[in-house]
Structure formats: structure tokens, C-alpha cells
Write a protein that holds these residues in place. Structure first.
Motif, short mmCIF file in Angstrom:
data_model
loop_
_atom_site.label_atom_id
_atom_site.label_comp_id
_atom_site.label_asym_id
_atom_site.label_seq_id
_atom_site.Cartn_x
_atom_site.Cartn_y
_atom_site.Cartn_z
N ARG A 51 24.00 28.86 -1.68
CA ARG A 51 24.67 29.92 -0.92
C ARG A 51 24.32 31.30 -1.48
NH1 ARG A 51 30.52 27.86 -2.07
NH2 ARG A 51 29.42 27.67 -4.06
N TYR A 65 27.20 27.46 7.16
CA TYR A 65 27.45 26.29 6.35
C TYR A 65 26.15 25.82 5.68
CZ TYR A 65 31.73 25.94 9.16
OH TYR A 65 32.92 26.20 9.79
N THR A 66 26.25 25.54 4.40
CA THR A 66 25.16 24.82 3.74
C THR A 66 25.46 23.33 3.85
OG1 THR A 66 26.30 24.96 1.60
CG2 THR A 66 24.68 26.68 2.11
N GLU A 67 24.41 22.52 3.74
CA GLU A 67 24.56 21.08 3.87
C GLU A 67 24.38 20.41 2.52
OE1 GLU A 67 21.49 20.20 6.66
OE2 GLU A 67 22.76 20.61 8.41
N PHE A 100 20.61 26.22 7.47
CA PHE A 100 21.42 27.33 6.95
C PHE A 100 20.60 28.61 6.86
CE2 PHE A 100 22.43 29.55 2.86
CZ PHE A 100 23.52 30.27 3.35
N THR A 147 24.58 24.59 -3.68
CA THR A 147 23.80 24.30 -2.47
C THR A 147 22.99 25.50 -2.00
OG1 THR A 147 25.79 24.76 -1.15
CG2 THR A 147 25.31 22.45 -1.66
N GLY A 207 30.22 25.98 1.74
CA GLY A 207 29.39 24.88 1.28
C GLY A 207 29.76 24.47 -0.13
N GLN A 242 17.65 23.45 2.83
CA GLN A 242 18.70 24.13 3.60
C GLN A 242 18.09 24.89 4.78
OE1 GLN A 242 21.78 23.66 3.22
NE2 GLN A 242 21.97 22.80 1.16
#
Length: 694
Positions: free
Chosen positions: A169, A311-313, A134, A167, A163, A131
Motif C-alpha cells: 500500500r 484495495y490490495t489483494e 490495485f 501488501t 489491505g 498487485q
């Protein structure tokens, strides 16, 4: 006028510091000469004065010794308390991620500040893999108030972090806060989390205020809010105000007492608190992938007040491989340290572990699988009393991991925890299906019940692949005449939904109007809520539900219906409600509340049994009671069932009638056998004449 004790205390604490005289000094101190009694002889007066002086000196010594001991004890106690507080603080800092890693010499200069944030990025990236973008954006969000400045009473940052599940966050926010706090950039390394789903019912504003106050006053530098989707609107508006205005207006008058907020009602008190401020705090709202959901829940003013939307991916294959590699290395290290187990694995095992990742569970699925492997080895060591070093091996086959170990010669496979539970669940499902098959008739009803499993499995597959999974309403209405199997089917549905994983408890709570409707004002809603609470995790079955509504003037019945609708809405994922009753009456009942019909999308009609089905039901009841029927019983019974069905009465043509007939026949059989000689008695056989079929 001061006495002797006042003078002593004044001399001991002169100049604001404590002074002691030794006992020897006190003994050589010259007491004030006594005033002689003119009526006494000089010698006696002198002796008396000497005695008084000695007593005064003794009293002074006792006071001095007592004060010395008391002060020494107080100093020792305070020292111990201070030491305990420091040790507790150190433990809390360690739990929050403070360690002896590299520190930036944060003197406030731009160079030192940049170095501190570089270190924070690196430390966060070591904990949250895959990440990078992010984490970079998160670091900028933390750094922005140091560059642009922020008002004293305003939050330092207001950001939404969006997200998928698992992931990173939460982990990234906590790791970044801990690193910057350890380096002295932030005042604290602590992050406080508030789960908004805990405030899902009306009247929970005061509880939210207490929890928010504890988070704000607890020394946390960052506040993390999550699960806003399940929060009651009244509390959600307070959380929105905190982000938009930096403060929350309290729903009443409060004062601070011993670290908590005390509601004082309408009383007048100095220092009353009317708002809670988030000044100097970082505020983060953790949510799913969709920003549109934020707008629907909070509105446009909330979105415009945000400083950042981060945003996380989704994880790449390479990132998942690295996460799995780290999890296996941590597993090997822990197993060696705690279990004396030398664990080996290869590239195939790493790929298999990475393969357990699902978008629904996130990277947590990988950690859970590694934990499951560790638990399997620890249980094996416990149960087999394995001592000394032993060898372990992970193996991948068809994308799944297996665990083996070697000790005292041969290699043994380890049974992984959780596989037993799957077998039990499958056995329970098969048992319920078998009972469903044994029920006579009701073919369309059975087909619908079995279709629930298919839909549930498909939705689980969609969820595992990251697709939107629908959670359809499971509430049902069973309509039909009495004795058509509605209650029996409701019991099976409860167990069936538990077996396929839709419900956690599987219990069936049967209630009627008398269990839900009170006898006086304010009694109905608590009764209905009590029934709902008892059914959570299972099925609430309301037989003859139409009795709840006796017209528009039935205020108690309408109150019960309103409370029922509200309870269904608040417990959508943990409660299934099944209503049962006559078809025509149930149709009228659905008009009692505008929200009823939409919450019961499945209306299942239970038809009357045919004569042949009633014959099968009768056979089953007779066999269950340990009797058998003469073959000559079938024809007259079929004719009787046909005749009763043609009468058109709603209580005819059903299983209850068949049961009543069998019970009458058993009594008649007993009466008949008592009249027969003992050698002619057959205590198991039912004859046509035992059934009163006229």
C-alpha cells in the motif's frame, strides 16, 4: 545635499547596473576646483587645495577597492550557496525515486498524459509485485482530477487504501507519486507520511497542526495518513475534516514565521492563519482490510466524501515466488558488490524464502529474511578477516534456509543472526518456570499463570495464518491475606510475560497510595502518570490498592483511579497492571470507577497456606539462611501452624508468619550457643526450643 560617496555610488549603480572605473581613470579624473581662502597667499592656497584633492582621490580609491572586494565575495558566497542548494535538491529528488528513466514529453496533450500514466504504472508494478489490479485503480485515482477537473482549494484526490500488512500500500503510493512527479505530471515527486498513532493522548492537537503544516508546505504532492486506529479522537476529527472539507480549522491563532506556525494566543497580528488547506494535494488514508472500521472511527460523512476506496489483494503463490526471486537476486548482487561473495541458490531456496511470508508481516518478512542472510555473511567476513573472492551457497532443508561458504578449502555453515536470541529467550522462560515450580502451594494460581503462554502462542499462530487474533487484557487482581505470595507472584508474572514475548521490559514497579495520590490539587494526576511511564513495558503492581479509595469524598484518590484507568487504556499493549489487597476491600474498591471492573477480568484468589505448606516454606527459609532444623521441630511447628490458622485472623496462616518464626529462632539459637561451651556449639542447628511456639 549629496556628498562625494553618494555621487560615487550613484555613478557605480546608474541605470540599475554596476559600473566600475579603473584606477587609472580615477587618477585622471579632474576634481572640482577648491574654493580659495581669500586670507591665504595664492601659492599656499594652491598647495593646500592640491593636498585635499589627493586625499579625496585616495579615499575614493579605498572605497572603490573595498566595494569591489565585498561585492566579489558576496557573489562567490551566493554562488556556492546556490550550488549547495541545487546539489541538496538533487539528492532529495534521488531519494524520492527520481532517476534517469524514460520521461514522457508531457506537454499537457491527452497522448502525452496517457503515456506518462502508462510509464507510472509500469514503474510502480516493477516495485510492487502481485498487485496489478490495485496499481491500475491507483493510477485512475491519480488521473481522475486531470480528466474531471478539481477546485483550486480542493484536494485532487481523497482515497482510502485498504489491505493487509506488507501488501504494497505505502510503496505503491510513493512509487506512483515519484514517477508522475519526475515526468512533470505532478508538481513534486514527494510523498509525506503522517503516523496518526503519534497523537494518541489528549492535548496533541497543536503537535498535529505543526506536523501537518510541515507536510503541506514541504512540497509533497501526496499526503499519506496511517494508524488511525491508535489516534486520539480530538486529532482524528481534524484529520477527518481535512478529507471531508479539504481544510482544517486551527485550534488557536497562528502566524507563519520562518517556515513554522507560531501560536500567538490572543495577540493581534497581520496575516493570522486560521485554517490549513490541502488544496492541490492527493490525500490517502492507509488502513486494514475492513471498511467497516473506517465508518466506526470517522462516520458516514467521511466515507461519502471519499473519491476512491482502493484495495490490495492477498499475494498469490506465484507472486510470492517472484518477490522471493527478486529478493535473492538483489541479495546476490549486493553480496558480490560489497563482500566479493559469489552466492548461489536454486528453485528450492526461492520456495523456502517465499515460505517465510505471513499475512501478519506481509512481503516485508521476505525482505527481512534476505537482510538476515546478508548480515550473516557480512559478519563472517568481518570476524574471519576474509579477503579476496569467496563462494557462498544457500540451502533449503525442511522449509528453512541455511547459509554456507567456502574459503581456503573447506565449507563452513554460517550462524544466522537471531538464533542466539531465541535460545536466550527460551532459557529465560525455563528459569521462570523453574522458580514458579519451587513456590510452595498456590496450585490454581500457577495453572492460571502458565495458561497465559498457551493463549499467547495460539493467538500468534492465528495471526500468522491471517486469522483474527485476540489480544486479551492481561490486567489482574490478586486477592488474599498478607503473606500469601502476591508480591512474589507479581514479580514472577512480570518476568514470565517478558519471556513469552508479551512485554518488552519485564520490570515490576511497586507502588502504594502515597506514590500515586498527591497532597494538593493538580498533584495527583502527574504522580500517577509518572508511575505508569516507569512501568511501560512491564508490570505496575499496586499493593493494598483499596487504600486508593476512601469513599466518595476522597477526591484525590478518585483522581488517581481515573488517571490509572486512562493510562491503562492509552497503553493497552505495553502495560500490565496488577492490583493486590484483601478480598472484601478489593470488591468495594472496584465500585470506585465504572471502568475498573471491566478492565480487570482476572481476579485471582490467593488462599491461606495449609500447615503442611507452611512447614515446607519454613524449611526453605531455614535452608536459605544456611541453617538446618532438628527433626524434632516438625511436630510442634505443624501444631503451631494449625492453631494459628484456626484463630481466623487475616494475618495468620501465611508465609510472613513462617519467616518471622525462623528469624526469631535464629536469634534464639545464637543466644543459646553463646551459653554453651565452645566444643558443644552447633552454629547451624535449630532446635524446637529456639522456636517460641507458645
Amino acid at each position: 545635499m549629496k556628498n562625494d560617496i553618494d555621487s560615487i555610488l550613484e555613478s557605480m549603480f546608474r541605470g540599475g547596473r554596476l559600473h566600475f572605473k579603473s584606477t587609472g581613470e580615477l587618477k585622471h579624473a579632474r576634481p572640482a576646483p577648491p574654493v580659495p581662502d581669500k586670507g591665504q597667499p595664492p601659492l599656499e592656497g594652491a598647495l593646500q587645495a592640491q593636498q585635499q584633492a589627493g586625499q579625496a582621490l585616495g579615499a575614493v580609491e579605498q572605497v572603490n577597492d573595498g566595494l569591489s572586494r565585498s561585492l566579489q565575495e558576496s557573489i562567490e558566497r551566493l554562488t556556492q550557496e546556490a550550488r549547495a542548494d541545487m546539489e541538496g535538491l538533487q539528492r532529495r529528488l534521488e531519494q524520492d525515486g527520481v532517476d534517469n528513466q524514460e520521461r514522457a514529453a508531457n506537454s499537457g496533450s491527452p497522448a502525452d498524459m496517457d503515456k506518462a500514466f502508462d510509464i507510472a504504472r509500469q514503474e510502480t508494478a516493477r516495485q510492487v509485485l502481485g498487485q496489478e489490479k490495485f496499481i491500475e485503480a491507483l493510477a485512475l485515482a491519480f488521473k481522475r482530477p486531470f480528466v474531471a477537473g478539481a477546485g483550486k482549494e480542493s484536494p485532487l484526490c481523497r482515497a482510502a487504501v485498504l489491505g493487509g500488512t506488507g501488501t504494497g500500500r505505502h510503496s505503491a503510493i510513493k512509487a506512483m507519486t515519484a514517477s508522475l512527479g519526475r515526468q512533470g505530471v505532478l508538481k513534486s515527486p514527494k510523498t509525506a507520511a503522517l503516523d496518526l498513532s503519534a497523537y494518541h493522548t489528549p492535548g496533541m492537537e497543536k503537535l498535529f497542526v505543526q506536523d501537518l503544516y510541515a507536510a503541506l508546505k514541504g512540497g509533497a504532492a501526496a499526503l499519506l495518513f496511517e494508524n488511525y486506529e491508535k489516534c486520539h479522537p480530538s486529532v482524528l476529527s481534524m484529520a477527518s475534516s481535512l478529507f471531508r472539507q479539504g481544510e482544517v480549522a486551527l485550534p488557536g491563532r497562528y502566524v507563519e514565521q520562518k517556515g513554522i506556525l507560531a501560536d500567538i494566543g490572543t495577540a493581534l497580528a497581520p496575516g493570522a492563519v486560521s485554517t490549513l488547506s490541502a488544496g492541490g494535494k492527493y490525500l490517502f488514508l492507509v488502513a486494514g482490510k475492513s471498511e467497516a472500521g473506517l465508518g466506526d472511527a470517522f462516520g458516514a460523512p467521511f466515507l461519502s466524501a471519499l473519491d476512491d476506496v482502493l484495495y490490495t489483494e492477498d499475494f498469490t503463490r506465484e507472486a510470492l515466488g517472484q518477490i522471493a526471486q527478486n529478493a535473492l537476486l538483489e541479495l546476490r548482487s549486493r553480496a558480490e558488490k560489497q563482500l566479493s561473495l559469489a552466492l548461489s541458490f536454486g528453485e528450492a531456496e526461492k520456495e523456502a524464502l517465499a515460505g517465510v511470508y505471513t499475512p501478519a508481516q506481509g512481503a516485508g518478512a521476505i525482505d527481512n529474511e534476505a537482510q538476515r542472510l546478508y548480515k550473516a555473511y557480512s559478519e563472517e567476513k568481518l570476524r574471519k578477516s576474509i579477503t579476496g573472492p569467496w563462494q557462498g551457497r544457500l540451502a533449503a532443508k525442511d522449509g528453512a534456509l541455511s547459509a554456507f561458504y567456502t574459503w581456503e578449502g573447506g565449507e563452513t555453515e554460517v550462524r544466522l543472526p537471531g538464533t542466539e536470541g531465541l535460545g536466550v529467550q527460551q532459557a529465560a522462560l525455563e528459569q521462570v518456570k523453574k522458580e514458579l515450580e519451587e513456590i510452595v502451594g498456590l496450585g490454581p494460581v500457577k495453572d492460571y499463570i502458565l495458561s497465559l503462554e498457551d493463549n499467547f502462542k495460539i493467538q500468534q499462530m492465528r495471526k500468522a495464518r491471517g486469522l483474527k487474533a485476540d489480544s486479551p487484557s492481561m490486567h489482574m487482581i490478586f486477592t488474599g491475606n498478607p503473606g500469601t505470595g502476591k508480591t512474589t507472584m507479581a514479580r514472577i508474572v512480570a518476568r514470565y510475560l517478558k519471556a513469552i514475548g508479551l512485554l518488552s521490559g519485564g520490570q515490576l514497579v511497586e507502588v502504594a497510595r502515597a506514590d500515586l495520590v498527591g497532597q494538593y490539587v493538580g498533584h495527583t494526576a502527574p504522580l500517577t502518570q509518572k508511575a505508569i511511564q516507569a512501568a511501560l513495558g512491564g508490570v505496575l503492581f499496586i499493593d493494598e490498592a483499596y487504600a486508593l479509595y476512601r469513599g466518595k469524598d476522597d477526591s484525590f484518590g478518585l483522581e488517581a483511579i481515573d488517571a490509572l484507568v486512562k493510562g491503562m487504556e492509552d497503553n493497552r499493549e505495553s502495560l500490565v497492571v496488577i492490583l493486590a489487597g484483601y478480598s472484601r476491600e478489593m470488591e468495594e474498591f472496584l465500585t470506585a470507577n465504572s471502568g475498573l471492573r471491566s478492565r480487570f477480568p482476572h481476579i485471582i484468589e490467593f488462599p491461606d497456606y495449609s500447615p503442611e505448606e507452611l512447614w515446607e516454606i519454613t524449611q526453605g527459609i531455614v535452608n536459605g539462611k544456611g541453617y538446618r532444623m532438628d527433626e524434632a521441630c516438625k511436630a510442634p511447628l505443624l501444631q503451631y501452624f494449625e492453631r494459628m490458622g484456626q484463630n481466623g485472623e487475616r494475618d495468620k496462616g501465611n508465609g510472613r508468619m513462617a519467616r518471622n518464626k525462623v528469624e526469631q529462632a535464629v536469634i534464639a539459637c545464637s543466644r543459646r550457643n553463646m551459653k554453651e561451651p565452645e566444643e558443644k556449639r552447633d552454629l547451624e542447628l535449630l532446635l524446637p526450643e529456639d522456636f517460641d511456639l507458645e
